[in-house]
Design a protein around this motif. Structure first.
Motif, PDB file in Angstrom:
ATOM      1  N   ASP A 124     -18.867  -2.192 -15.091  1.00 35.56           N
ATOM      2  CA  ASP A 124     -20.465  -2.940 -15.913  1.00 35.56           C
ATOM      3  C   ASP A 124     -21.693  -1.770 -14.731  1.00 35.56           C
ATOM      4  O   ASP A 124     -22.596  -2.443 -15.170  1.00 35.56           O
ATOM      5  N   ASP A 125     -21.088  -1.408 -13.636  1.00 31.68           N
ATOM      6  CA  ASP A 125     -22.334  -1.482 -12.750  1.00 31.68           C
ATOM      7  C   ASP A 125     -22.297   0.003 -12.044  1.00 31.68           C
ATOM      8  O   ASP A 125     -23.423   0.554 -12.548  1.00 31.68           O
ATOM      9  N   ILE A 126     -21.070   0.742 -12.170  1.00 33.04           N
ATOM     10  CA  ILE A 126     -21.394   2.252 -11.984  1.00 33.04           C
ATOM     11  C   ILE A 126     -21.069   2.945 -13.016  1.00 33.04           C
ATOM     12  O   ILE A 126     -22.291   4.304 -12.876  1.00 33.04           O
ATOM     13  N   PHE A 136     -18.500  11.067 -10.025  1.00 33.71           N
ATOM     14  CA  PHE A 136     -17.907  10.657  -9.062  1.00 33.71           C
ATOM     15  C   PHE A 136     -19.196   9.286  -8.835  1.00 33.71           C
ATOM     16  O   PHE A 136     -20.326   9.588  -9.057  1.00 33.71           O
ATOM     17  N   GLY A 137     -18.986   7.652  -8.047  1.00 29.49           N
ATOM     18  CA  GLY A 137     -19.836   7.396  -8.117  1.00 29.49           C
ATOM     19  C   GLY A 137     -19.139   5.838  -6.576  1.00 29.49           C
ATOM     20  O   GLY A 137     -18.531   6.040  -7.142  1.00 29.49           O
ATOM     21  N   ALA A 138     -20.226   4.885  -6.539  1.00 30.34           N
ATOM     22  CA  ALA A 138     -19.722   4.563  -5.196  1.00 30.34           C
ATOM     23  C   ALA A 138     -20.619   2.456  -5.966  1.00 30.34           C
ATOM     24  O   ALA A 138     -21.410   2.754  -6.493  1.00 30.34           O
ATOM     25  N   ALA A 139     -20.185   1.512  -5.376  1.00 28.61           N
ATOM     26  CA  ALA A 139     -20.901   0.748  -5.171  1.00 28.61           C
ATOM     27  C   ALA A 139     -21.072  -0.245  -3.687  1.00 28.61           C
ATOM     28  O   ALA A 139     -19.532  -0.270  -3.374  1.00 28.61           O
ATOM     29  N   SER A 196      -9.067  -7.638 -10.000  1.00 31.13           N
ATOM     30  CA  SER A 196     -10.831  -8.073 -11.484  1.00 31.13           C
ATOM     31  C   SER A 196     -12.051  -7.509 -10.958  1.00 31.13           C
ATOM     32  O   SER A 196     -12.518  -7.177 -11.562  1.00 31.13           O
ATOM     33  N   ARG A 197     -12.273  -7.948  -9.340  1.00 35.11           N
ATOM     34  CA  ARG A 197     -13.840  -7.836  -9.292  1.00 35.11           C
ATOM     35  C   ARG A 197     -14.351  -6.721  -9.068  1.00 35.11           C
ATOM     36  O   ARG A 197     -14.693  -6.013  -9.506  1.00 35.11           O
ATOM     37  N   LEU A 198     -12.920  -5.566  -8.884  1.00 33.97           N
ATOM     38  CA  LEU A 198     -13.260  -3.949  -8.459  1.00 33.97           C
ATOM     39  C   LEU A 198     -13.771  -3.408  -9.710  1.00 33.97           C
ATOM     40  O   LEU A 198     -14.541  -2.663 -10.293  1.00 33.97           O
ATOM     41  N   LEU A 199     -12.929  -3.586 -10.761  1.00 31.81           N
ATOM     42  CA  LEU A 199     -12.472  -2.693 -12.125  1.00 31.81           C
ATOM     43  C   LEU A 199     -14.056  -3.663 -12.657  1.00 31.81           C
ATOM     44  O   LEU A 199     -14.440  -2.398 -13.399  1.00 31.81           O
ATOM     45  N   ASP A 200     -14.101  -4.602 -12.633  1.00 32.08           N
ATOM     46  CA  ASP A 200     -15.644  -4.830 -13.153  1.00 32.08           C
ATOM     47  C   ASP A 200     -17.251  -4.714 -12.732  1.00 32.08           C
ATOM     48  O   ASP A 200     -17.705  -3.758 -13.860  1.00 32.08           O
ATOM     49  N   VAL A 201     -16.906  -3.827 -11.752  1.00 27.75           N
ATOM     50  CA  VAL A 201     -18.256  -3.375 -10.940  1.00 27.75           C
ATOM     51  C   VAL A 201     -18.455  -2.025 -11.385  1.00 27.75           C
ATOM     52  O   VAL A 201     -19.230  -1.919 -12.139  1.00 27.75           O
ATOM     53  N   LEU A 210     -18.510 -11.036  -3.243  1.00 24.91           N
ATOM     54  CA  LEU A 210     -18.821 -10.174  -3.735  1.00 24.91           C
ATOM     55  C   LEU A 210     -19.212  -9.912  -4.829  1.00 24.91           C
ATOM     56  O   LEU A 210     -19.695  -9.426  -5.744  1.00 24.91           O
ATOM     57  N   SER A 211     -20.991 -10.404  -4.291  1.00 18.18           N
ATOM     58  CA  SER A 211     -21.865  -9.748  -5.604  1.00 18.18           C
ATOM     59  C   SER A 211     -22.271  -8.162  -5.034  1.00 18.18           C
ATOM     60  O   SER A 211     -22.089  -8.096  -3.719  1.00 18.18           O
ATOM     61  N   LEU A 212     -22.771  -7.529  -5.625  1.00 19.29           N
ATOM     62  CA  LEU A 212     -23.532  -6.417  -5.918  1.00 19.29           C
ATOM     63  C   LEU A 212     -25.030  -6.140  -5.441  1.00 19.29           C
ATOM     64  O   LEU A 212     -25.205  -6.602  -5.077  1.00 19.29           O
ATOM     65  N   VAL A 213     -24.493  -4.965  -4.520  1.00 13.42           N
ATOM     66  CA  VAL A 213     -25.120  -4.740  -2.816  1.00 13.42           C
ATOM     67  C   VAL A 213     -26.391  -3.773  -4.234  1.00 13.42           C
ATOM     68  O   VAL A 213     -27.559  -4.211  -3.866  1.00 13.42           O
TER      69      VAL A 213
END
Length: 195
Positions: A16-18, A33-36, A8-13, A43-46
């Motif tokens: 919403d972020d990538i 292609f993207g990454a995080a 769930s967190r992976l999909l949100d990132v 599990l906070s975004l760096v």
């Protein structure tokens, strides 16, 4: 062996972020292609990043994200991080993840998805021609890291969460399909020849 992060967190990132970064990147002629990187502790975004091959053909989503990570003034150790890749990393990106010291990576699309859905067959061709590996031929759990398929993690979730995550997964796939079509339409304008 590293434990997988919650899908769930992976999909949100990814969503919403990538993806917003990738939409900008595709508009500039870059691939999808993207990454995080996330902290394992909470599990906070760096940092999140995307492909920047129009600036440098080596700036794949994962490598370009690692470049930006290593430019951070106060970066955490890689052993404390979760690595997310929108697409199963190519051999160069797998090597970069390994050399950087990550014990994990999680990917959304497989190499076969990149070939079949995105008309980008290079990863499988390189695996076969340079390393004599067929699709899926590398060990997803080895002395360096464990690789996790996000769709497989989603499939292992209990209901009703699994249905919600499947809907989110489809929403993400639809956005990537649209980005891939846009990239394919415009790639002649920004195309970088393979060496």
């Amino acid at each position: 062996m590293a434990a997988p992060a919650p899908p769930s967190r992976l999909l949100d990132v990814i969503e919403d972020d990538i993806l917003p970064l990738t939409e900008t990147g595709v508009a500039q002629g870059n691939k999808v292609f993207g990454a995080a990187l996330l902290r394992k502790s909470d599990l906070s975004l760096v940092i999140a990043g995307t492909n920047a091959e129009t600036a440098n053909p080596l700036w794949h989503g994962e490598v370009h994200t690692l470049k930006a990570f290593y430019e951070l003034p106060d970066r955490p150790p890689t052993a404390e991080l979760v690595f997310i890749s929108t697409h199963e990393p190519c051999t160069m990106c797998m090597s970069a993840i390994t050399w950087a010291g990550f014990d994990n990576y999680h990917y959304f699309f497989s190499h076969e998805d990149s070939r079949d859905s995105f008309a980008i067959p290079h990863d499988l061709l390189i695996l076969k021609e340079l390393f004599c590996l067929e699709p899926g031929g590398y060990r997803r759990s080895n002395a360096f890291w464990t690789a996790y398929s996000i769709p497989e993690l989603v499939a292992g979730e209990p209901e009703p969460l699994r249905s919600r995550l499947r809907a989110q997964k489809q929403r993400i796939r639809d956005r990537y399909d649209a980005l891939s079509a846009r990239y394919q339409e415009n790639k002649g304008e920004h195309d970088i020849p393979l060496a």
